[in-house]
Design a protein around this motif. Structure first.
Motif, PDB file in Angstrom:
ATOM      1  N   ARG A  98       0.798  -1.226   0.000  1.00  0.00           N
ATOM      2  CA  ARG A  98       0.000   0.000   0.000  1.00  0.00           C
ATOM      3  C   ARG A  98       0.830   1.275   0.000  1.00  0.00           C
ATOM      4  O   ARG A  98       0.316   2.352  -0.236  1.00  0.00           O
ATOM      5  CB  ARG A  98      -0.910   0.023   1.248  1.00  0.00           C
ATOM      6  N   ARG A  99       2.108   1.173   0.333  1.00  0.00           N
ATOM      7  CA  ARG A  99       2.839   2.432   0.478  1.00  0.00           C
ATOM      8  C   ARG A  99       3.639   2.776  -0.778  1.00  0.00           C
ATOM      9  O   ARG A  99       4.011   1.900  -1.562  1.00  0.00           O
ATOM     10  CB  ARG A  99       3.745   2.413   1.712  1.00  0.00           C
ATOM     11  N   MET A 100       3.876   4.059  -0.954  1.00  0.00           N
ATOM     12  CA  MET A 100       4.658   4.544  -2.080  1.00  0.00           C
ATOM     13  C   MET A 100       5.773   5.403  -1.485  1.00  0.00           C
ATOM     14  O   MET A 100       5.486   6.409  -0.847  1.00  0.00           O
ATOM     15  CB  MET A 100       3.725   5.391  -2.973  1.00  0.00           C
ATOM     16  N   ILE A 101       7.023   4.970  -1.663  1.00  0.00           N
ATOM     17  CA  ILE A 101       8.103   5.687  -0.978  1.00  0.00           C
ATOM     18  C   ILE A 101       8.716   6.802  -1.821  1.00  0.00           C
ATOM     19  O   ILE A 101       9.604   7.504  -1.358  1.00  0.00           O
ATOM     20  CB  ILE A 101       9.204   4.710  -0.476  1.00  0.00           C
ATOM     21  N   PHE A 102       8.259   6.926  -3.068  1.00  0.00           N
ATOM     22  CA  PHE A 102       8.810   7.983  -3.931  1.00  0.00           C
ATOM     23  C   PHE A 102       7.722   9.000  -4.247  1.00  0.00           C
ATOM     24  O   PHE A 102       6.572   8.630  -4.466  1.00  0.00           O
ATOM     25  CB  PHE A 102       9.324   7.385  -5.246  1.00  0.00           C
ATOM     26  N   THR A 103       8.066  10.278  -4.292  1.00  0.00           N
ATOM     27  CA  THR A 103       7.077  11.275  -4.708  1.00  0.00           C
ATOM     28  C   THR A 103       6.869  11.123  -6.226  1.00  0.00           C
ATOM     29  O   THR A 103       7.752  10.622  -6.939  1.00  0.00           O
ATOM     30  CB  THR A 103       7.542  12.716  -4.399  1.00  0.00           C
ATOM     31  N   ASN A 104       5.709  11.563  -6.698  1.00  0.00           N
ATOM     32  CA  ASN A 104       5.461  11.498  -8.148  1.00  0.00           C
ATOM     33  C   ASN A 104       6.508  12.272  -8.923  1.00  0.00           C
ATOM     34  O   ASN A 104       6.982  11.848  -9.971  1.00  0.00           O
ATOM     35  CB  ASN A 104       4.074  12.077  -8.477  1.00  0.00           C
ATOM     36  N   ARG A 105       6.860  13.420  -8.359  1.00  0.00           N
ATOM     37  CA  ARG A 105       7.790  14.297  -9.071  1.00  0.00           C
ATOM     38  C   ARG A 105       9.182  13.652  -9.205  1.00  0.00           C
ATOM     39  O   ARG A 105       9.822  13.758 -10.256  1.00  0.00           O
ATOM     40  CB  ARG A 105       7.872  15.658  -8.351  1.00  0.00           C
ATOM     41  N   VAL A 106       9.640  12.977  -8.145  1.00  0.00           N
ATOM     42  CA  VAL A 106      10.982  12.389  -8.251  1.00  0.00           C
ATOM     43  C   VAL A 106      10.961  11.261  -9.288  1.00  0.00           C
ATOM     44  O   VAL A 106      11.920  11.078 -10.042  1.00  0.00           O
ATOM     45  CB  VAL A 106      11.550  11.926  -6.874  1.00  0.00           C
ATOM     46  N   THR A 107       9.856  10.539  -9.352  1.00  0.00           N
ATOM     47  CA  THR A 107       9.754   9.479 -10.357  1.00  0.00           C
ATOM     48  C   THR A 107       9.795  10.079 -11.764  1.00  0.00           C
ATOM     49  O   THR A 107      10.480   9.560 -12.651  1.00  0.00           O
ATOM     50  CB  THR A 107       8.461   8.671 -10.133  1.00  0.00           C
ATOM     51  N   GLU A 108       9.096  11.201 -11.951  1.00  0.00           N
ATOM     52  CA  GLU A 108       9.135  11.876 -13.255  1.00  0.00           C
ATOM     53  C   GLU A 108      10.570  12.293 -13.617  1.00  0.00           C
ATOM     54  O   GLU A 108      11.013  12.134 -14.752  1.00  0.00           O
ATOM     55  CB  GLU A 108       8.273  13.147 -13.224  1.00  0.00           C
ATOM     56  N   LEU A 109      11.269  12.831 -12.617  1.00  0.00           N
ATOM     57  CA  LEU A 109      12.629  13.304 -12.892  1.00  0.00           C
ATOM     58  C   LEU A 109      13.577  12.144 -13.200  1.00  0.00           C
ATOM     59  O   LEU A 109      14.472  12.261 -14.037  1.00  0.00           O
ATOM     60  CB  LEU A 109      13.145  14.147 -11.715  1.00  0.00           C
ATOM     61  N   ILE A 110      13.389  11.006 -12.513  1.00  0.00           N
ATOM     62  CA  ILE A 110      14.228   9.830 -12.793  1.00  0.00           C
ATOM     63  C   ILE A 110      13.941   9.336 -14.222  1.00  0.00           C
ATOM     64  O   ILE A 110      14.867   9.006 -14.978  1.00  0.00           O
ATOM     65  CB  ILE A 110      13.978   8.712 -11.751  1.00  0.00           C
ATOM     66  N   ASP A 111      12.657   9.327 -14.602  1.00  0.00           N
ATOM     67  CA  ASP A 111      12.296   8.936 -15.975  1.00  0.00           C
ATOM     68  C   ASP A 111      12.934   9.890 -16.988  1.00  0.00           C
ATOM     69  O   ASP A 111      13.391   9.468 -18.057  1.00  0.00           O
ATOM     70  CB  ASP A 111      10.770   8.953 -16.157  1.00  0.00           C
ATOM     71  N   LEU A 112      12.956  11.166 -16.621  1.00  0.00           N
ATOM     72  CA  LEU A 112      13.509  12.184 -17.510  1.00  0.00           C
ATOM     73  C   LEU A 112      14.999  11.918 -17.799  1.00  0.00           C
ATOM     74  O   LEU A 112      15.478  12.127 -18.913  1.00  0.00           O
ATOM     75  CB  LEU A 112      13.331  13.564 -16.851  1.00  0.00           C
ATOM     76  N   VAL A 113      15.718  11.448 -16.778  1.00  0.00           N
ATOM     77  CA  VAL A 113      17.140  11.128 -16.983  1.00  0.00           C
ATOM     78  C   VAL A 113      17.265  10.048 -18.058  1.00  0.00           C
ATOM     79  O   VAL A 113      18.151  10.104 -18.906  1.00  0.00           O
ATOM     80  CB  VAL A 113      17.800  10.658 -15.667  1.00  0.00           C
TER      81      VAL A 113
END
Ligand code: OOG
Ligand code: NI
Length: 458
Positions: free
Chosen positions: A151-166
């Motif tokens: 149930r938990r999500m340890i990453f913010t949406n924004r950090v996931t977007e930025l990692i994808d961006l890399v």
């Protein structure tokens, strides 16, 4: 063309932000960092040779920024997400550590920079452990844990977007990197509100304190940050003087003229206020997880050297066990010093016996007439060897650090069951072999030095 910030620089931004955050969350960490800085400065003043050799190897520049941290994650998704996040900062999984031997239901790796230039800029490392539900005896509880973690999500949406961006754009601009660091930091923050109720916490805690720590919160809070000292014995003595309660013995090898591997000591985890889910206003409980640690690093040992280390340590632990309250610490230290005579405390002996890794450099770049051997070049002072610093961790020490902060009355119901392939599957990548990395680094420095001396033939 877009200018991207170098991963080394992102790592430096991140490690400094992490250090600031931890200093605010755990004020004793700030006191410890100050103590370490004072003693490092004093050690360098008192020993100009050390200062000089650290200058030539470039170690001096990284000393003040050097630290490691540790986190514990619950699932494969969390672990592989962490891997992608650390890759943005030039940190890759090195080594596999099986902690089940010590009754701790986790296995681990260390995320760290891997090439010499990055290590010398800022060797920030994070010891990362994955909970092993397969080692739990209570399968019903294991099932409940899996549900809570899902149930938990340890990453913010924004950090996931930025990692994808890399992945898509190849890097982060200065502005994006600053945002990435701020967002990434949220993953490691302490949460005073637990996600579970008191009853569940108690059940988890009864199964193993570590399980309660991994499962009960919103994320994998950083549980310690460790600065590097040049004189751990003096820091150990200085800790109580500054109101810090140190663990009974220093983990790792004994005090030596020429330090090897890694020596570590820590202060006890804090008892922190926690609000459990379902608690009324004004009610709270406690949890202890976060602590402080210091370390002293020495030469990386070869497999042969490491085998001697492991034997000497095992013999010491068998001959002079330490009690739960630290009794027998002195006998342990005496035994340790005695057992470690098998590893010569002399750099030349360590090198010629193939016990430690070295880095080589030419005393002066100039083409010499042909030499018959590498040893002859060293003997005449043309080729200089200095030990390579150990950049990794030690499983027995890590277990000792875990234990001292979990309370040594902890029952251990697990038997050794390393499972590197399951770990790598969860990670979504293989871990690098530290021995191969030191050997490559040694070879590379030797080849360059020989070339600079006009001895490429050797
Ligand atoms: C990690 C303990 C291991 C070290 O320095 O050996 C470690 C933990 O308690 O999560 O950090
Ligand atoms: Ni540590």
């Amino acid at each position: 063309m877009t200018q991207f910030l170098h991963p080394d620089d992102i790592r430096t931004l991140f490690s400094s932000a992490m250090s600031d955050m931890y200093r605010t969350e755990v004020p004793q960490y700030g006191t410890l960092v100050q103590l370490v800085e004072d003693i490092n400065a004093e050690t360098l003043r008192a020993c100009p040779e050390l200062a000089e050799s650290m200058k030539t190897t470039g170690e001096i520049g990284r000393l003040d920024v050097e630290r490691h941290g540790a986190i514990r994650v619950g699932t494969a998704e969390e672990l592989s997400g962490i891997r992608r996040m650390f890759a943005v900062m030039g940190m890759y999984p090195v080594g596999y550590y099986d902690l089940s031997v010590a009754g701790i239901p986790v296995h681990s790796t260390a995320f760290r920079p891997v090439d010499a230039a990055s290590l010398s800029k800022n060797p920030f490392r994070v010891f990362t452990s994955l909970l092993r539900l397969d080692l739990l005896e209570d399968q019903e509880l294991a099932e409940q844990v899996a549900q809570i973690l899902a149930r938990r999500m340890i990453f913010t949406n924004r950090v996931t977007e930025l990692i994808d961006l890399v992945d898509t754009q190849g890097g982060l601009t200065q502005e994006q990197a600053v945002e990435f660091v701020a967002e990434a930091l949220n993953t490691f923050r302490w949460h005073q509100n637990a996600t579970v109720c008191t009853n569940t916490y108690q059940r988890l805690h009864d199964a193993h304190r570590l399980i309660a720590d991994v499962v009960s919160f919103q994320g994998p809070h950083i549980n310690h940050l460790t600065p590097r000292t040049l004189d751990i014995d003096t820091v150990q003595v200085g800790m109580p003087e500054r109101g810090i309660l140190a663990k009974a013995v220093i983990e790792g090898p004994p005090t030596r003229e020429n330090p090897i591997l890694l020596r570590q000591t820590s202060f006890k985890a804090l008892e922190e206020k926690v609000v459990f889910s379902g608690q009324e206003a004004g009610e709270s409980g406690t949890h202890s997880a976060r602590f402080g640690e210091i370390e002293q690093r020495g030469a990386a040992l070869t497999k042969a050297g490491r085998a001697l280390y492991d034997q000497a340590l095992a013999k010491t632990r068998a001959a002079a066990p330490i009690g739960a309250a630290g009794e027998g610490a002195e006998a342990y230290q005496d035994e340790l010093a005695k057992q470690f005579h098998v590893i010569p405390d002399d750099l030349e002996d360590m090198r010629t016996q193939g016990l430690a890794y070295f880095q080589y450099r030419a005393a002066k770049n100039c083409a010499l007439s042909d030499y018959a051997s590498i040893e002859a070049l060293i003997k005449d002072g043309h080729l200089i060897a200095s030990p390579l610093t150990y950049e990794d961790f030690l499983p027995v020490s890590a277990a000792g650090i875990f234990q001292s902060n979990l309370g040594s009355d902890e029952q251990s119901n697990y038997s050794a069951s390393a499972n590197q392939s399951a770990f790598e599957e969860a990670l979504g990548a293989s871990v690098r072999d530290p021995f191969a990395m030191y050997a490559a680094s040694e070879r590379e420095s030797l080849l360059t030095a020989l070339k600079n001396l006009g001895q490429a033939r050797l």
